[in-house]
Design a protein around this motif. Structure first.
Motif, short mmCIF file in Angstrom:
data_model
loop_
_atom_site.label_atom_id
_atom_site.label_comp_id
_atom_site.label_asym_id
_atom_site.label_seq_id
_atom_site.Cartn_x
_atom_site.Cartn_y
_atom_site.Cartn_z
N PHE A 38 0.83 -1.22 0.00
CA PHE A 38 0.00 0.00 0.00
C PHE A 38 0.86 1.26 0.00
O PHE A 38 0.60 2.21 -0.73
CB PHE A 38 -0.93 0.03 1.23
N HIS A 39 1.88 1.25 0.85
CA HIS A 39 2.67 2.47 1.06
C HIS A 39 3.42 2.87 -0.21
O HIS A 39 3.43 4.02 -0.61
CB HIS A 39 3.64 2.23 2.23
N HIS A 40 4.03 1.88 -0.85
CA HIS A 40 4.78 2.14 -2.08
C HIS A 40 3.84 2.20 -3.29
O HIS A 40 3.85 3.18 -4.04
CB HIS A 40 5.84 1.05 -2.27
N ASN A 90 10.61 12.30 -0.39
CA ASN A 90 10.79 11.74 0.96
C ASN A 90 10.61 10.22 0.96
O ASN A 90 11.37 9.50 1.63
CB ASN A 90 9.78 12.35 1.94
N HIS A 91 9.60 9.73 0.24
CA HIS A 91 9.36 8.29 0.24
C HIS A 91 10.48 7.53 -0.46
O HIS A 91 10.90 6.47 0.01
CB HIS A 91 7.99 7.97 -0.38
N ALA A 92 11.01 8.07 -1.56
CA ALA A 92 12.14 7.41 -2.23
C ALA A 92 13.33 7.33 -1.28
O ALA A 92 14.05 6.32 -1.23
CB ALA A 92 12.51 8.17 -3.50
N GLY A 139 4.37 13.17 9.91
CA GLY A 139 5.66 13.77 9.61
C GLY A 139 6.76 12.75 9.46
O GLY A 139 6.50 11.56 9.20
N TRP A 140 7.97 13.22 9.65
CA TRP A 140 9.18 12.43 9.39
C TRP A 140 10.21 12.71 10.47
O TRP A 140 10.33 13.83 10.94
CB TRP A 140 9.77 12.83 8.03
N ALA A 141 10.98 11.66 10.83
CA ALA A 141 12.16 11.85 11.68
C ALA A 141 13.39 11.67 10.79
O ALA A 141 13.41 10.77 9.94
CB ALA A 141 12.16 10.83 12.80
N ILE A 172 12.84 8.24 8.85
CA ILE A 172 11.78 7.31 9.27
C ILE A 172 10.45 8.01 9.05
O ILE A 172 10.21 9.10 9.60
CB ILE A 172 11.92 6.91 10.76
N ASP A 173 9.60 7.40 8.24
CA ASP A 173 8.26 7.92 7.99
C ASP A 173 7.41 7.63 9.23
O ASP A 173 7.29 6.47 9.63
CB ASP A 173 7.68 7.20 6.76
N VAL A 174 6.85 8.67 9.85
CA VAL A 174 6.00 8.44 11.02
C VAL A 174 4.54 8.81 10.77
O VAL A 174 3.76 8.98 11.71
CB VAL A 174 6.55 9.09 12.31
N GLU A 176 0.83 7.76 9.98
CA GLU A 176 0.15 6.53 10.41
C GLU A 176 0.16 5.44 9.34
O GLU A 176 0.24 4.25 9.65
CB GLU A 176 -1.30 6.82 10.83
N HIS A 177 0.09 5.85 8.07
CA HIS A 177 0.02 4.82 7.01
C HIS A 177 1.30 3.98 6.95
O HIS A 177 1.32 2.92 6.36
CB HIS A 177 -0.32 5.45 5.64
N ALA A 178 2.39 4.47 7.56
CA ALA A 178 3.65 3.72 7.56
C ALA A 178 3.63 2.54 8.51
O ALA A 178 4.40 1.60 8.35
CB ALA A 178 4.81 4.66 7.93
MN MN3 Z 1 4.43 7.61 3.89
#
Ligand code: MN3
Length: 213
Positions: A38-40, A90-92, A139-141, A172-174, A176-178
Motif C-alpha cells: 500500500f505504502h509504495h 521523501n518516500h524514495a 511527519g518524518w524523523a 523514518i516515515d511516522v 500513520e500509514h507507515a
Molecule cells: Mn508515507
C-alpha cells in the motif's frame, strides 16, 4: 548544489515511481508486505502522479525533482505542489534508508560523528526514537549532517530538510500509514523496530561521503 538522492532527485518530469530496492516482503515482520504494498504502490505512486499533474505544462516541468522542491518551498502559494513533490522525494529516500537485516550499529566516520554529537550510540538511539515517537501528527524523523557532527530532527507533514539545504542521511516515515496495519497506534514499537532491525547504516555513510565529496 549536488544531488542528494541520485536517480530520483535529478530526474525530470514525468517522474516515475522508483522501484523498491528490495522485495515487498523483505522487511517482514518489522514492516509487512501488506504495508509496503500500500505504502509504495498506492501512497508513493499517488504523490508521483500528483506532482506530474501539478507541473505539467508549466515552467516547473523543466526542473529536476530536487530543484522543484527547493523552488516551490520559497513560495507559500505553491504549498500544494511542495507537499506532493516533497512526499515523492521523501518516500524514495525512506525506502533507501531501510534494508533487510539492517539496524545494528554504524562504524567509522558515522560513529565518530554520532559520538561527537551525542556522547555515545545508545544516547543517539534514544534521541532518535524519542523524536520519531514524539512528532505530533504526521511527519518524518531525520538523521542529518550537522557541521562535524550529526543531528536528529523532525518535520511536519511533507516538509523535508532538503528544502532548507540541510543534508539528510536517513529518515523514518511516522505518518500513520507507515505503521498502522502492523502496529495500529503503537508508533514507538514501529520506530524501535526500524532502528533496531531496518536502518541502513551503509546508506547513511554513502550520504555523508557525498555531502563531504
Ligand atoms: Mn508515507
Amino acid at each position: 548544489m549536488t544531488t542528494v538522492l541520485p536517480q530520483v532527485g535529478d530526474a525530470r518530469p514525468p517522474f516515475e515511481l522508483p522501484a523498491l530496492p528490495y522485495a515487498e516482503n523483505a522487511l517482514d515482520p518489522y514492516v509487512s508486505s501488506k504495508t509496503l504494498s500500500f505504502h509504495h504502490g498506492k501512497h508513493h505512486r499517488a504523490y508521483i502522479e500528483a506532482t506530474n499533474r501539478a507541473v505539467s505544462g508549466t515552467q516547473l516541468a523543466e526542473l529536476t525533482l530536487e530543484e522543484l522542491i527547493r523552488t516551490v518551498a520559497q513560495n507559500p502559494d505553491d504549498s500544494a505542489i511542495f507537499n506532493v513533490a516533497a512526499q515523492a522525494w521523501n518516500h524514495a529516500f525512506y525506502w533507501r534508508s531501510l534494508r533487510p537485516k539492517g539496524g545494528g550499529a554504524p562504524s567509522g566516520e558515522v560513529l565518530e560523528r554520532i559520538e561527537r554529537s551525542f556522547g555515545d550510540f545508545d544516547r543517539f538511539k534514544t534521541s532518535l526514537a524519542a523524536a520519531a515517537a514524539g512528532r505530533f501528527g504526521s511527519g518524518w524523523a531525520w538523521i542529518v549532517a550537522d557541521g562535524r557532527g550529526i543531528a536528529v530532527e523532525t518535520t511536519h507533514d511533507a516538509d523535508t530538510p532538503i528544502a532548507r539545504g540541510r543534508v539528510p542521511l536517513a529518515t523514518i516515515d511516522v505518518w500513520e500509514h507507515a505503521y498502522y496495519l502492523d502496529y495500529q497506534n503503537r508508533r514507538p514499537a514501529y520506530v524501535s523496530a526500524v532502528i533496531e532491525h531496518l536502518l541502513d547504516w551503509s546508506f547513511v555513510g554513502e550520504n555523508l561521503s557525498r555531502a563531504e565529496g
